[in-house]
Scaffold this motif. Structure first.
Motif, mmCIF file in Angstrom:
data_model
loop_
_atom_site.group_PDB
_atom_site.id
_atom_site.type_symbol
_atom_site.label_atom_id
_atom_site.label_comp_id
_atom_site.label_asym_id
_atom_site.label_seq_id
_atom_site.Cartn_x
_atom_site.Cartn_y
_atom_site.Cartn_z
ATOM 1 N N LEU A 137 0.823 -1.218 0.000
ATOM 2 C CA LEU A 137 0.000 0.000 0.000
ATOM 3 C C LEU A 137 0.853 1.261 0.000
ATOM 4 O O LEU A 137 0.519 2.244 -0.668
ATOM 5 N N MET A 138 1.961 1.251 0.745
ATOM 6 C CA MET A 138 2.852 2.422 0.762
ATOM 7 C C MET A 138 3.501 2.603 -0.607
ATOM 8 O O MET A 138 3.571 3.724 -1.118
ATOM 9 N N ASP A 139 3.966 1.513 -1.210
ATOM 10 C CA ASP A 139 4.563 1.604 -2.544
ATOM 11 C C ASP A 139 3.546 2.079 -3.575
ATOM 12 O O ASP A 139 3.863 2.917 -4.423
ATOM 13 N N ALA A 140 2.327 1.547 -3.501
ATOM 14 C CA ALA A 140 1.288 1.947 -4.456
ATOM 15 C C ALA A 140 1.032 3.445 -4.372
ATOM 16 O O ALA A 140 0.879 4.122 -5.396
ATOM 17 N N TYR A 141 1.006 3.956 -3.147
ATOM 18 C CA TYR A 141 0.750 5.389 -3.008
ATOM 19 C C TYR A 141 1.941 6.215 -3.488
ATOM 20 O O TYR A 141 1.798 7.099 -4.326
ATOM 21 N N PHE A 142 3.115 5.932 -2.934
ATOM 22 C CA PHE A 142 4.259 6.798 -3.205
ATOM 23 C C PHE A 142 4.849 6.625 -4.601
ATOM 24 O O PHE A 142 5.526 7.507 -5.100
ATOM 25 N N GLN A 187 -0.294 17.335 -1.593
ATOM 26 C CA GLN A 187 0.544 16.143 -1.701
ATOM 27 C C GLN A 187 1.115 15.771 -0.333
ATOM 28 O O GLN A 187 1.086 14.608 0.067
ATOM 29 N N GLY A 188 1.603 16.771 0.398
ATOM 30 C CA GLY A 188 2.138 16.523 1.743
ATOM 31 C C GLY A 188 1.066 16.059 2.715
ATOM 32 O O GLY A 188 1.285 15.136 3.508
ATOM 33 N N LEU A 189 -0.090 16.692 2.636
ATOM 34 C CA LEU A 189 -1.205 16.313 3.507
ATOM 35 C C LEU A 189 -1.680 14.888 3.210
ATOM 36 O O LEU A 189 -1.838 14.071 4.120
ATOM 37 N N ALA A 190 -1.876 14.600 1.939
ATOM 38 C CA ALA A 190 -2.326 13.263 1.545
ATOM 39 C C ALA A 190 -1.292 12.200 1.926
ATOM 40 O O ALA A 190 -1.644 11.118 2.404
ATOM 41 N N SER A 191 -0.017 12.507 1.746
ATOM 42 C CA SER A 191 1.047 11.561 2.108
ATOM 43 C C SER A 191 1.036 11.260 3.598
ATOM 44 O O SER A 191 1.200 10.118 4.019
ATOM 45 N N THR A 192 0.838 12.292 4.403
ATOM 46 C CA THR A 192 0.807 12.121 5.856
ATOM 47 C C THR A 192 -0.398 11.286 6.270
ATOM 48 O O THR A 192 -0.270 10.339 7.059
ATOM 49 N N VAL A 193 -1.569 11.631 5.753
ATOM 50 C CA VAL A 193 -2.792 10.895 6.098
ATOM 51 C C VAL A 193 -2.661 9.433 5.660
ATOM 52 O O VAL A 193 -2.973 8.515 6.422
ATOM 53 N N TRP A 194 -2.191 9.207 4.443
ATOM 54 C CA TRP A 194 -2.022 7.840 3.939
ATOM 55 C C TRP A 194 -1.040 7.062 4.815
ATOM 56 O O TRP A 194 -1.313 5.938 5.218
ATOM 57 N N GLY A 195 0.102 7.667 5.122
ATOM 58 C CA GLY A 195 1.123 6.994 5.916
ATOM 59 C C GLY A 195 0.636 6.630 7.303
ATOM 60 O O GLY A 195 0.857 5.512 7.786
ATOM 61 N N VAL A 196 -0.042 7.563 7.968
ATOM 62 C CA VAL A 196 -0.565 7.297 9.311
ATOM 63 C C VAL A 196 -1.643 6.210 9.256
ATOM 64 O O VAL A 196 -1.653 5.287 10.075
ATOM 65 N N ALA A 197 -2.540 6.312 8.283
ATOM 66 C CA ALA A 197 -3.631 5.334 8.184
ATOM 67 C C ALA A 197 -3.097 3.930 7.915
ATOM 68 O O ALA A 197 -3.465 2.979 8.606
ATOM 69 N N VAL A 198 -2.219 3.795 6.948
ATOM 70 C CA VAL A 198 -1.705 2.468 6.590
ATOM 71 C C VAL A 198 -0.868 1.895 7.727
ATOM 72 O O VAL A 198 -1.031 0.732 8.108
ATOM 73 N N ILE A 223 -0.588 14.124 -7.692
ATOM 74 C CA ILE A 223 -1.068 15.314 -6.987
ATOM 75 C C ILE A 223 -0.096 16.456 -7.274
ATOM 76 O O ILE A 223 1.071 16.402 -6.875
ATOM 77 N N ASN A 224 -0.586 17.491 -7.949
ATOM 78 C CA ASN A 224 0.286 18.592 -8.363
ATOM 79 C C ASN A 224 0.508 19.623 -7.267
ATOM 80 O O ASN A 224 1.560 20.234 -7.199
ATOM 81 N N ASN A 225 -0.465 19.836 -6.416
ATOM 82 C CA ASN A 225 -0.351 20.817 -5.342
ATOM 83 C C ASN A 225 0.519 20.242 -4.227
ATOM 84 O O ASN A 225 0.202 19.214 -3.642
ATOM 85 N N LYS A 226 1.638 20.916 -3.912
ATOM 86 C CA LYS A 226 2.594 20.401 -2.920
ATOM 87 C C LYS A 226 1.985 20.296 -1.524
ATOM 88 O O LYS A 226 2.282 19.357 -0.784
ATOM 89 N N PHE A 227 1.140 21.252 -1.152
ATOM 90 C CA PHE A 227 0.497 21.185 0.167
ATOM 91 C C PHE A 227 -0.414 19.961 0.251
ATOM 92 O O PHE A 227 -0.347 19.194 1.212
#
Length: 128
Positions: free
Chosen positions: A19-24, A37-48, A31-35
């Motif tokens: 799941l982490m590889d699929a996301y990253f 992208q950072g928010l989604a990465s954090t939420v995904w990482g914490v959730a997984v 996701i073009n917007n850096k903010f």
């Protein structure tokens, strides 16, 4: 296979890596917007990460109570955990109760041990 917690712990860690590889390697790059992208990465990482630790823990309780002839069921799902109900056989012992209690921590210990072994084996962790 029986009541082997190592299988469920390993499977959970493998699912987390996938799941982490699929996301990253896929979704994150779209996701073009850096903010965002950072928010989604954090939420995904914490959730997984949290779910890949919580569910083997709960499954550890389930396997150990099944081992002594009881039953464990999830009654309510929470964001970071679950509320379960355990039914022991009538002839339960204090050892049976202890086995049920440590089952969750046993699974978490196996995950932590495997992560530490991989860290030293590969000189770092790349998708944990």
């Amino acid at each position: 296979l029986g009541y082997n917690l190592l299988i469920s712990s390993s499977n959970s860690r493998t699912a987390s890596k996938i799941l982490m590889d699929a996301y990253f390697r896929g979704l994150d790059q779209k996701i073009n917007n850096k903010f965002l992208q950072g928010l989604a990465s954090t939420v995904w990482g914490v959730a997984v990460t949290s779910q890949s630790i919580i569910w083997p823990h709960e499954f550890g309780h389930y396997l150990r109570v099944k081992q002594v002839g009881g039953n464990f069921s999830i009654e309510k799902y929470l964001i970071f955990g679950a509320i379960g109900k355990v039914d022991f056989p009538i002839n339960k012992t204090s050892i049976d109760e202890t086995l049920f209690l440590i089952g969750g921590f046993e699974a978490n210990h196996m995950i932590a041990r495997d992560i530490q072994q991989d860290f030293y084996k590969y000189n770092g962790l790349y998708n944990d």
